[in-house]
Design a protein around this motif. Structure first.
Motif, PDB file in Angstrom:
ATOM      1  N   CYS A  95       0.839  -1.201   0.000  1.00 31.81           N
ATOM      2  CA  CYS A  95       0.000   0.000   0.000  1.00 31.81           C
ATOM      3  C   CYS A  95       0.874   1.252   0.000  1.00 31.81           C
ATOM      4  N   LEU A  96       1.903   1.275   0.833  1.00 33.67           N
ATOM      5  CA  LEU A  96       2.797   2.425   0.887  1.00 33.67           C
ATOM      6  C   LEU A  96       3.559   2.599  -0.423  1.00 33.67           C
ATOM      7  N   ARG A  97       3.937   1.506  -1.048  1.00 35.13           N
ATOM      8  CA  ARG A  97       4.619   1.572  -2.341  1.00 35.13           C
ATOM      9  C   ARG A  97       3.706   2.213  -3.386  1.00 35.13           C
ATOM     10  N   LYS A  98       2.447   1.791  -3.399  1.00 30.09           N
ATOM     11  CA  LYS A  98       1.501   2.358  -4.357  1.00 30.09           C
ATOM     12  C   LYS A  98       1.311   3.854  -4.111  1.00 30.09           C
ATOM     13  N   GLU A  99       1.180   4.239  -2.860  1.00 33.30           N
ATOM     14  CA  GLU A  99       1.049   5.657  -2.530  1.00 33.30           C
ATOM     15  C   GLU A  99       2.269   6.445  -3.003  1.00 33.30           C
ATOM     16  N   ARG A 100       3.452   5.885  -2.791  1.00 34.90           N
ATOM     17  CA  ARG A 100       4.686   6.565  -3.186  1.00 34.90           C
ATOM     18  C   ARG A 100       4.783   6.704  -4.696  1.00 34.90           C
ATOM     19  N   THR A 101       4.473   5.643  -5.440  1.00 32.60           N
ATOM     20  CA  THR A 101       4.562   5.712  -6.896  1.00 32.60           C
ATOM     21  C   THR A 101       3.508   6.648  -7.473  1.00 32.60           C
ATOM     22  N   ASP A 102       2.316   6.673  -6.874  1.00 32.15           N
ATOM     23  CA  ASP A 102       1.280   7.606  -7.317  1.00 32.15           C
ATOM     24  C   ASP A 102       1.721   9.049  -7.087  1.00 32.15           C
ATOM     25  N   ARG A 103       2.296   9.307  -5.919  1.00 35.24           N
ATOM     26  CA  ARG A 103       2.768  10.649  -5.592  1.00 35.24           C
ATOM     27  C   ARG A 103       3.910  11.065  -6.525  1.00 35.24           C
ATOM     28  N   ALA A 104       4.816  10.131  -6.829  1.00 37.50           N
ATOM     29  CA  ALA A 104       5.933  10.429  -7.729  1.00 37.50           C
ATOM     30  C   ALA A 104       5.427  10.741  -9.135  1.00 37.50           C
ATOM     31  N   ALA A 105       4.449  10.000  -9.606  1.00 38.43           N
ATOM     32  CA  ALA A 105       3.900  10.245 -10.944  1.00 38.43           C
ATOM     33  C   ALA A 105       3.224  11.613 -10.995  1.00 38.43           C
ATOM     34  N   LYS A 106       2.496  11.962  -9.959  1.00 36.68           N
ATOM     35  CA  LYS A 106       1.842  13.271  -9.899  1.00 36.68           C
ATOM     36  C   LYS A 106       2.881  14.384  -9.897  1.00 36.68           C
ATOM     37  N   ASN A 107       3.926  14.233  -9.089  1.00 35.15           N
ATOM     38  CA  ASN A 107       4.985  15.243  -9.027  1.00 35.15           C
ATOM     39  C   ASN A 107       5.710  15.364 -10.363  1.00 35.15           C
ATOM     40  N   ARG A 108       5.931  14.251 -11.032  1.00 32.22           N
ATOM     41  CA  ARG A 108       6.596  14.256 -12.329  1.00 32.22           C
ATOM     42  C   ARG A 108       5.758  15.016 -13.359  1.00 32.22           C
ATOM     43  N   ASP A 109       4.453  14.790 -13.353  1.00 37.27           N
ATOM     44  CA  ASP A 109       3.562  15.487 -14.279  1.00 37.27           C
ATOM     45  C   ASP A 109       3.536  16.988 -13.995  1.00 37.27           C
ATOM     46  N   GLU A 110       3.500  17.352 -12.720  1.00 34.59           N
ATOM     47  CA  GLU A 110       3.496  18.765 -12.356  1.00 34.59           C
ATOM     48  C   GLU A 110       4.807  19.436 -12.772  1.00 34.59           C
ATOM     49  N   ALA A 111       5.923  18.747 -12.580  1.00 32.82           N
ATOM     50  CA  ALA A 111       7.224  19.299 -12.960  1.00 32.82           C
ATOM     51  C   ALA A 111       7.299  19.493 -14.470  1.00 32.82           C
ATOM     52  N   LYS A 112       6.780  18.542 -15.222  1.00 35.22           N
ATOM     53  CA  LYS A 112       6.783  18.662 -16.675  1.00 35.22           C
ATOM     54  C   LYS A 112       5.964  19.872 -17.105  1.00 35.22           C
ATOM     55  N   HIS A 113       4.805  20.039 -16.496  1.00 31.07           N
ATOM     56  CA  HIS A 113       3.948  21.179 -16.800  1.00 31.07           C
ATOM     57  C   HIS A 113       4.664  22.494 -16.468  1.00 31.07           C
ATOM     58  N   ASN A 114       5.314  22.538 -15.307  1.00 30.45           N
ATOM     59  CA  ASN A 114       6.030  23.751 -14.903  1.00 30.45           C
ATOM     60  C   ASN A 114       7.204  24.049 -15.831  1.00 30.45           C
TER      61      ASN A 114
END
Length: 78
Positions: free
Chosen positions: A44-63
């Motif tokens: 569960c923690l792994r899934k939360e971490r990978t979801d958070r990383a994907a969201k951060n990656r998308d936000e960084a790309k947008h920025n």
């Protein structure tokens, strides 16, 4: 315990509680009886971490795109 175990953390709460309940029995704790709840918590923690990383990656790309566009507009004004 995990750093994500703070009170504000809602995700994986049931897995934290299951592991804590399992650890109340020292016999199960020391004989591997809590391995399954621990594994479920880790997944569960792994899934939360990978979801958070994907969201951060998308936000960084947008920025980065916004910054690139701003520089492009700045240089066009010259």
């Amino acid at each position: 315990m995990h750093t994500q175990a703070s009170d504000k953390q809602i995700a994986c709460k049931e897995f934290f509680q299951a592991l804590q309940a399992c650890h109340q029995s020292s016999w199960r704790k020391w004989t591997g009886g809590c391995n399954e709840p621990k594994h479920k918590l880790n997944m569960c923690l792994r899934k939360e971490r990978t979801d958070r990383a994907a969201k951060n990656r998308d936000e960084a790309k947008h920025n980065r795109e916004k910054t690139k566009q701003a520089w492009k507009e700045l240089h066009q004004d010259d």
